[in-house]
Design a protein around this motif. Structure first.
Motif: not given
Lengths: 145, 272
Positions: B149, B151, B153-156, B165-166, B168-169, B174
């Motif tokens: 995970n 670049n 957002d976790p919601s993507d 999580t990602t 990016r987060f 990125d």
């Protein structure tokens, strides 16, 4: 474990190559080592004293069946994912290289393939149960060449 | 940032990227890699997809894989016995964790091979293998899937029910996916090359893990076990102290009963 000792004793006395005892999901198989000194032939008395559950029999491999064994300790799965069709059923004809099952070990999904072409005669492990290294998983009857 | 293409990936000169396929969209990199493996592709074949439309995890579970993530599968043809194949997932987890640390993400490993940050999954690893059932039982191939995970957002990810999580987060920016891939391939290659020296791999695993010492729940063979994760065996199985005694786990879905993750010992906080 006492039962295993009794089976080993029976094997020694009876002179058969292998004894398998199945009780529910538990199966115990005891094989004589080929290099063991020849045991005396089975006497009628010994045969009669066998408990009902114990059926001395020749090894399925000796009946021309081919065992496909687990290369690892793990969990046996008959289908690629829960709810999907099983890879093979008893009676299916499979070709060498065809996937028979998955054995999962440490999250490694290990595809087990048929190494001979033939008919699936018996599935020896329960879906989603633990299997041991070298445990027979399937008996195949190889095609006549 | 350089785009991922066979040319840019080829310029990494990784032994794990000798043959490279890059797709804009693909059902599943794992399925494509498995096809290639069965067709005889060499060790070091890499399949990359910018988007996976049917990404799958263990036991066929859907895995969200939109643009911005690093979705790859590798074909390996290791020269070791099939009985050692179960070492692949933990070895890969160590390589992936080190790659994440290299780019600044302090990830830890949940037994056996999930990568977490703050108790949330940042990367999944899926390994499959094909065995030649012949005398000696050599491993024919292994396909290693890594879903990072990156670049996003976790919601993507579209998995609202799971703790994810990602990169990016976690980093607040990125990352260059080519640089992430380079770190990943070089660490995976280094770890896989010492799989025969599994004690050394497991020592790093211990320093990076967040499971040992925790209370865990595991489901396997239709039963649920609870206990404390006390140690690993020499082959990486988890030893669980339960009220029925010590249980050795080779598989099973484990769940940490206390929130939060930590690295295995304090020396790991400065690196691995």
């Amino acid at each position: 474990m006492r039962e295993v000792e009794q089976i080993v004793e029976l094997l020694r006395e009876s002179g058969v190559g292998e004894i398998r005892v199945r009780n529910g999901e538990v199966e115990i198989s005891v094989k004589a080592r080929p290099e063991a000194p020849a045991a005396p032939p089975a006497s009628q008395a010994v045969a009669q004293s066998l408990p009902e559950a114990v059926e001395p029999e020749s090894s399925p491999e000796m009946d021309g069946l081919h065992a496909v064994r687990s290369p690892v300790v793990g969990t046996f799965y008959r289908a690629p994912a829960p709810g999907e069709e099983v890879y093979v059923e008893v009676g299916d004809t499979v070709s060498a290289g065809q996937t028979l099952c998955i054995v999962e070990a440490m999250k490694l999904m290990n595809e087990i393939v048929a190494d001979v072409s033939g008919e699936v005669v018996e599935v020896l492990a329960e879906n989603a149960s633990g299997v041991e290294y070298d445990q027979p998983l399937f008996y195949l009857r190889p095609d006549e060449r | 940032m350089k785009a991922l293409s066979p040319e840019t990936i080829g310029s990494l000169k990784s032994p794990l990227a000798c043959v490279v396929e890059v797709y804009e969209a693909l059902g599943s990199t794992q399925e494509r890699a498995r096809e290639l493996a069965r067709a005889g592709t060499p060790h070091g074949t890499l399949v990359v997809a910018r988007v996976q439309t049917g990404g799958r995890g263990r036991l066929g579970r859907p895995w969200g894989s939109p643009e911005g993530g690093l979705w790859i599968s590798l074909v390996l043809r290791p020269e070791f016995r099939a009985s050692l194949a179960s070492r692949i997932t933990q070895t890969a987890a160590v390589g992936v964790a080190k790659a994440l640390w290299e780019i600044g993400v302090e990830a830890s490993i949940k037994w056996p091979n999930d990568l977490l940050v703050g108790g949330k999954k940042i990367c999944g690893i899926l390994a499959e293998s094909g065995t030649q059932n012949i005398a000696g039982r050599s491993l024919d191939y292994a396909v290693l899937g890594v879903g990072m995970n990156a670049n996003l957002d976790p919601s993507d990810l579209g998995v609202a029910d799971r703790k994810v999580t990602t990169i990016r987060f976690e980093l607040g920016h990125d990352v260059d996916l080519l640089e992430l891939l380079r770190a990943l391939l070089s660490n995976l290659d280094a770890e896989l090359n010492r799989i025969e020296d599994f004690g050394a791999v497991l020592e790093d695993w211990r320093n990076l893990n967040c499971t040992l010492g925790e209370r865990v729940r595991v489901r396997r063979f239709g039963e649920t076990l609870e206990g404390r994760a006390v140690d690993l065996t020499r082959e990486g199985a988890l030893l669980l102290a339960t009220h029925r005694g010590t249980v050795e786990l080779f598989e099973g879905e484990i769940e940490h009963l206390r929130q939060g993750d930590r690295t295995g010992d304090s020396s790991a906080s400065g690196g691995y």
